[in-house]
Design a protein around this motif. Structure first.
Motif, PDB file in Angstrom:
ATOM      1  N   LEU A 266      12.160  79.925  34.806  1.00 56.81           N
ATOM      2  CA  LEU A 266      13.070  80.720  34.187  1.00 56.81           C
ATOM      3  C   LEU A 266      13.093  80.820  32.824  1.00 56.81           C
ATOM      4  CD1 LEU A 266      16.330  79.367  36.047  1.00 56.81           C
ATOM      5  CD2 LEU A 266      15.172  81.548  36.480  1.00 56.81           C
TER       6      LEU A 266
ATOM      7  N   GLU B   8      21.691  81.551  40.274  1.00 61.69           N
ATOM      8  CA  GLU B   8      23.074  81.736  40.111  1.00 61.69           C
ATOM      9  C   GLU B   8      24.258  81.269  41.001  1.00 61.69           C
ATOM     10  OE1 GLU B   8      25.508  85.402  37.989  1.00 61.69           O
ATOM     11  OE2 GLU B   8      23.820  85.829  39.203  1.00 61.69           O
TER      12      GLU B   8
ATOM     13  N   GLU C  83      17.493  83.133  30.616  1.00 63.99           N
ATOM     14  CA  GLU C  83      18.035  82.949  31.995  1.00 63.99           C
ATOM     15  C   GLU C  83      18.681  81.574  32.035  1.00 63.99           C
ATOM     16  OE1 GLU C  83      15.064  85.883  34.523  1.00 63.99           O
ATOM     17  OE2 GLU C  83      14.499  83.916  33.841  1.00 63.99           O
TER      18      GLU C  83
ATOM     19  N   GLU D 297      16.334  84.779  40.982  1.00 62.41           N
ATOM     20  CA  GLU D 297      17.692  84.363  40.093  1.00 62.41           C
ATOM     21  C   GLU D 297      18.805  84.399  40.571  1.00 62.41           C
ATOM     22  OE1 GLU D 297      15.216  86.753  39.050  1.00 62.41           O
ATOM     23  OE2 GLU D 297      13.996  85.621  37.574  1.00 62.41           O
TER      24      GLU D 297
END
Length: 173
Positions: free
Chosen positions: A151, A115, A155, A111
């Motif tokens: 995701l 990001e 998320e 993740e």
């Protein structure tokens, strides 16, 4: 006081003259209000592109809420006309697309990579460039569908939707 025949003729003539002047200004005012502007002819105030010779075509406003659409950049360019926008270089788009592809793991997803990619993008046209690079370099798979495959909804909102929503629509050169 007795009004003579001559006085009636003067009063009637003045009334007719006043009526004529009133009609003249009323007609003149209504004619000046009938000028049709280019954007008023059924276009409801939308911008138009005027072509040499006086013809005009309406320019469709881009859907500012759809930066994951690969055609977003083309729509923005058409909307802006001759103005140039800053675009994400193709090499950077390919690099980010590869990072997103590799973020999906078998047992553990990265993740932080997702990001990092969306934090580095500076406007929504760059999101569209990334989406296009992902589609053409990774088996013609949609980037949004790829992200949704690993995701969760929270998320997606935290790592993708919220950062993209805060980006400007485009940046000029």
């Amino acid at each position: 006081m007795k009004i003579t025949k001559t006085m009636w003729w003067v009063i009637g003539g003045a009334g007719i003259a006043g009526l004529g002047v009133g009609i003249y200004f009323f007609v003149k005012k209504s004619k000046s209000n009938t000028k049709i502007s280019i954007s008023a002819g059924g276009n409801k105030g939308k911008p138009v592109k005027v072509i040499t010779g006086g013809s005009a075509t309406p320019v469709a406003e881009p859907n500012w809420n759809a930066p994951f659409n690969m055609n977003y950049i083309g729509d923005v360019k058409q909307w802006l006309g001759t103005k140039r926008i800053k675009e994400l270089p193709e090499s950077a788009a390919k690099k980010y697309a590869l990072e997103l592809k590799n973020a999906k793991g078998v047992f553990d997803d990265d993740e932080k990579a997702v990001e990092r990619v969306f934090r580095n993008l500076q406007d929504k046209t760059q999101v569209a460039s990334l989406s296009k690079a992902f589609y053409f370099n990774h088996g013609k798979k949609d980037m949004w569908q790829h992200l949704r495959s690993f995701l969760s909804d929270s998320e997606i909102k935290k790592l993708v939707s919220d950062p993209v929503r805060r980006l400007p629509n485009y940046r000029l050169v």
